[in-house]
Design a protein around this motif. Structure first.
Motif, PDB file in Angstrom:
ATOM      1  N   GLU A  20      40.184  35.405  37.211  1.00 35.88           N
ATOM      2  CA  GLU A  20      39.056  34.603  37.700  1.00 35.88           C
ATOM      3  C   GLU A  20      37.745  35.242  37.110  1.00 35.88           C
ATOM      4  O   GLU A  20      36.736  34.541  36.753  1.00 35.88           O
ATOM      5  CB  GLU A  20      38.836  34.858  39.215  1.00 35.88           C
ATOM      6  CG  GLU A  20      39.992  33.908  39.826  1.00 35.88           C
ATOM      7  CD  GLU A  20      39.670  33.499  41.441  1.00 35.88           C
ATOM      8  OE1 GLU A  20      38.414  33.114  41.281  1.00 35.88           O
ATOM      9  OE2 GLU A  20      40.359  33.579  42.088  1.00 35.88           O
TER      10      GLU A  20
ATOM     11  N   ASP B 257      30.565  31.177  45.532  1.00 32.31           N
ATOM     12  CA  ASP B 257      31.461  29.912  45.528  1.00 32.31           C
ATOM     13  C   ASP B 257      32.809  30.570  45.441  1.00 32.31           C
ATOM     14  O   ASP B 257      33.895  29.714  45.930  1.00 32.31           O
ATOM     15  CB  ASP B 257      31.136  29.253  43.930  1.00 32.31           C
ATOM     16  CG  ASP B 257      29.619  28.623  44.124  1.00 32.31           C
ATOM     17  OD1 ASP B 257      29.474  27.949  44.911  1.00 32.31           O
ATOM     18  OD2 ASP B 257      29.152  28.993  43.307  1.00 32.31           O
ATOM     19  N   ARG B 258      32.961  31.693  45.065  1.00 31.34           N
ATOM     20  CA  ARG B 258      34.284  32.420  45.081  1.00 31.34           C
ATOM     21  C   ARG B 258      34.412  33.618  45.863  1.00 31.34           C
ATOM     22  O   ARG B 258      33.582  34.645  45.741  1.00 31.34           O
ATOM     23  CB  ARG B 258      34.711  32.426  43.602  1.00 31.34           C
ATOM     24  CG  ARG B 258      34.922  31.058  42.671  1.00 31.34           C
ATOM     25  CD  ARG B 258      35.301  31.368  41.350  1.00 31.34           C
ATOM     26  NE  ARG B 258      35.706  30.126  40.657  1.00 31.34           N
ATOM     27  CZ  ARG B 258      36.077  29.982  39.427  1.00 31.34           C
ATOM     28  NH1 ARG B 258      36.556  31.004  38.808  1.00 31.34           N
ATOM     29  NH2 ARG B 258      36.288  28.666  38.674  1.00 31.34           N
TER      30      ARG B 258
ATOM     31  N   ALA C  45      30.282  35.134  42.870  1.00 29.42           N
ATOM     32  CA  ALA C  45      31.372  35.515  43.054  1.00 29.42           C
ATOM     33  C   ALA C  45      31.721  36.855  43.989  1.00 29.42           C
ATOM     34  O   ALA C  45      30.792  37.711  43.475  1.00 29.42           O
ATOM     35  CB  ALA C  45      32.381  35.645  41.723  1.00 29.42           C
TER      36      ALA C  45
END
Length: 655
Positions: free
Chosen positions: A205, A357-358, A230
């Motif tokens: 990721e 978002d992550r 993130a």
């Protein structure tokens, strides 16, 4: 590279506060020297009647007066008189006393003026004048304390704000500037994804985020939006900051790195100002990455533990951070990375999509990942050729990446301490034992009775764990004092993803084996089982209140993953339920204690035989237990003989 990085720090001059103190002292001495130019400090008080007498005798050459006082200068002839012998001496600084020799308080100015006029008319006074102009030296002396206070305040403000750190933090007027360190093509770091072992899912990721910045058209051309942030979450030492460093080394874009505490300052509004300045710099250099380490320093949920109701500087900083993260558009190509090991206390607004978002969970490495981490850290260590890295990975369950790095470094130090030219398996085993159990204390004074009691205690652990199906396999047992413990047993726990009730009960039973052995052999118990009691109490409490593994309490958990319980004033259950919980916890512990007593009573002779062997050798291994108890019936797959022999040979070398 390390040497080159150190040169700027070596050449940079350090500002010492003693320079300030010395400067103040020098100013005071200079002022004292200048004011003594008129010898005002050596002037003596003179009465008005005595002055009039000197005027009559013609001793006075010049008079300078103001409304309240007058300075008296005597003639050279008068100074030769024995009456003024004391005035002929030099001053402290070695200069001649040129006057004024006396200072007189003026009472009635009219009478004083008439006396001066009369003496001048009679030729007994050469000169007299009124001083109306300002004395700059006296004025400077009066304002000197204020000047010193202001200078000292400015100096302390400079020290508190960083003393000239990068980003303008060292200047009082630049205190709101960001303290982020910038890494780019001119100031880069040499850590890449090749230096990050394991963590394959997290790396995948993170690598995708780097690809977003390198080639954004690949994703935006089909309508995708670059993620804004993130969050790296995981236990301490698992490599969250290392992943961020690898991003800085791989991205080849400006990388701003700072800690959450860098936003916090004693001045109101500074944190929010630094957030604004940080994002302003990042937008100017986009595409870029912002990395905030330990974001929980400013990202804690708002409204908690703030009982005063007053304005909180940390909350203002968080509000500004929320605004900045959601304020810039997706086409600015600025991505925010953050790391924390306390995600449960972060504000929900910070975790929502559109800001972070992550959420990338960086977990403790499994056995394969530990082997890869060992290989990375062993690159720069001189080791023997036949080193079994797979065995080292199996011997370090639950170790994080930072723990493995510590093991490798400790093994190298141990080998160097012994004068070896390469690190072997023995050094790594010593390092693991030292990190897990502490430093050996072979010289600690222990009586024979205490030594035998310790041997019985540790033999009890070994015996019960040998007889319980789901207990962790034994590696070795020692009664050599290590750290704060007087004895220890090493096990090789299975790396399970889920744990069943019978497995937890067997672990509790093995933990209570030490105290049960003392009860059977001596019919007494001691304080040596403190850590065992603490462990089983936590396990039993977790079974009842967290995992819902108790029939009487039922399928209920009182665990709060959001961390909200920390701020509640009441328990999430009634007093009646609390009483039942206490009873069930005690029932679990006492049941496993009685089970351990039953197991040891059935194997009393073997328990004593094992304790005697411990007293003789001080360290025993799985092979020794097999000689006494026979093969463990529950081991479907036994550990490799090579691993056991390696451990045994190592212990013989130790002793």
């Amino acid at each position: 590279m390390a040497g080159n990085n150190m040169k700027p720090n070596q050449n940079k001059s350090k500002f010492s506060p003693w320079i300030v103190y010395s400067s103040i002292l020098a100013i005071i001495l200079v002022i004292n020297f200048l004011t003594n130019g008129s010898n005002l400090g050596d002037s003596k008080q003179l009465s008005l009647s005595k002055l009039f007498d000197y005027l009559e005798k013609g001793y006075v050459e010049r008079v300078e007066f103001t409304r309240s006082a007058a300075k008296i200068y005597l003639t050279e002839e008068a100074l030769q008189n024995s009456e003024f012998e004391e005035l002929q001496r030099k001053t402290i600084l070695g200069r001649e006393n040129t006057g004024p020799q006396y200072i007189t308080e003026i009472g009635n100015s009219e009478i004083f003026q008439k006396k001066l006029d009369q003496a001048a008319t009679e030729g007994k006074l050469k000169e007299y004048k009124s001083e109306t102009e300002s004395n700059w030296g006296d004025l400077f002396i009066n304002f000197l304390p204020i000047i010193i206070i202001i200078a000292f305040w400015l100096f302390m403000m400079r020290r508190m704000t960083g003393g000239g750190a990068a980003g303008g933090g060292g200047q009082i007027f630049s205190i709101g500037k960001s303290k982020a360190k910038l890494f780019d093509e001119k100031n880069d770091i040499k850590i890449t994804f090749n230096d990050v072992a394991g963590l394959e899912g997290a790396k995948e990721e993170i690598e995708e985020i780097v690809e977003f910045l390198k080639n954004p058209e690949k994703y935006t051309s089909i309508g995708g939006k670059i993620p804004k942030g993130a969050l790296l979450v995981g236990p301490p030492g698992t490599g969250k900051t290392l992943l961020a460093k690898a991003v800085a080394g791989e991205a080849k874009v400006p990388f701003f790195s700072l800690s959450g505490s860098d936003f916090v300052e004693m001045f109101v509004g500074v944190g929010a100002s630094r957030v604004r300045d940080l994002f302003k710099q990042a937008k100017e250099k986009s595409p870029s990455i912002i990395f905030i380490d330990e974001i929980d320093a400013v990202g804690r949920a708002r409204g908690k533990s703030n009982f005063s109701g007053s304005n909180d500087e940390r909350e203002n900083t968080l509000n500004q951070l929320l605004t900045e993260m959601d304020g810039f558009g997706s086409n600015t190509n600025v991505i925010v990375l953050a790391a924390t090991n306390r995600a449960e206390i972060l504000d929900k607004a910070l975790l929502r999509a559109g800001r972070f978002d992550r959420q990338i969970y960086v977990d403790l490495p499994d056995v394969k990942e530990r082997e890869a981490i060992f290989k990375v850290h062993l690159r720069n260590i001189k080791k023997v050729d036949n080193l079994d890295i797979d065995f080292l990975a199996k011997q370090t369950p639950g170790f994080s990446g930072a723990d493995i790095a510590n093991v490798c470094n400790e093994a190298a130090l141990t080998a160097a301490r012994k004068g070896k030219t390469a690190v072997d398996m023995q050094d790594f085993l010593d390092a693991v034992d030292r990190i897990v159990g502490g430093l050996e204390k072979k010289n600690k004074i222990i009586t024979p009775e205490e030594k035998y009691a310790i041997a019985i205690h540790e033999a009890g652990h070994a015996t019960v764990s040998w007889m319980c199906e789901h207990a962790s396999p034994l590696v070795k047992v020692t009664i050599v004092p290590r750290g704060q413990s007087l004895g220890a047993a090493w096990y090789l726990p299975a790396e399970r993803q889920i744990v069943r009730t019978e497995q937890m009960l067997d672990e509790m039973c093995a933990t209570m084996g030490g105290r049960a052995a003392e009860k059977i052999i001596f019919d007494k118990i001691s304080t040596g089982a403190l850590s065992d009691l603490e462990k089983v109490t936590k396990q039993a409490k977790a079974m009842v209140t967290v995992y819902g593994l108790n029939e009487k309490i039922g399928n209920i958990t009182y665990y709060d993953s959001s961390g909200q319980n920390e701020y509640n004033f009441s328990k999430p259950y009634s007093e009646e339920t609390a009483k039942v919980i206490d009873e069930e916890i005690s029932k679990l512990i006492e049941g496993q204690y009685q089970r351990a007593i039953d197991i040891l009573s059935a194997n009393r002779d073997k328990l004593i035989q094992l304790a005697d062997l411990l007293c003789e050798k001080e360290v025993i291994f799985k092979e020794d237990l097999e000689n006494i108890f026979g093969k463990r019936p529950f081991d479907s797959v036994s550990n490799s003989g090579e691993s056991e022999n390696t451990q045994k040979d190592s212990a013989e070398k130790e002793l």
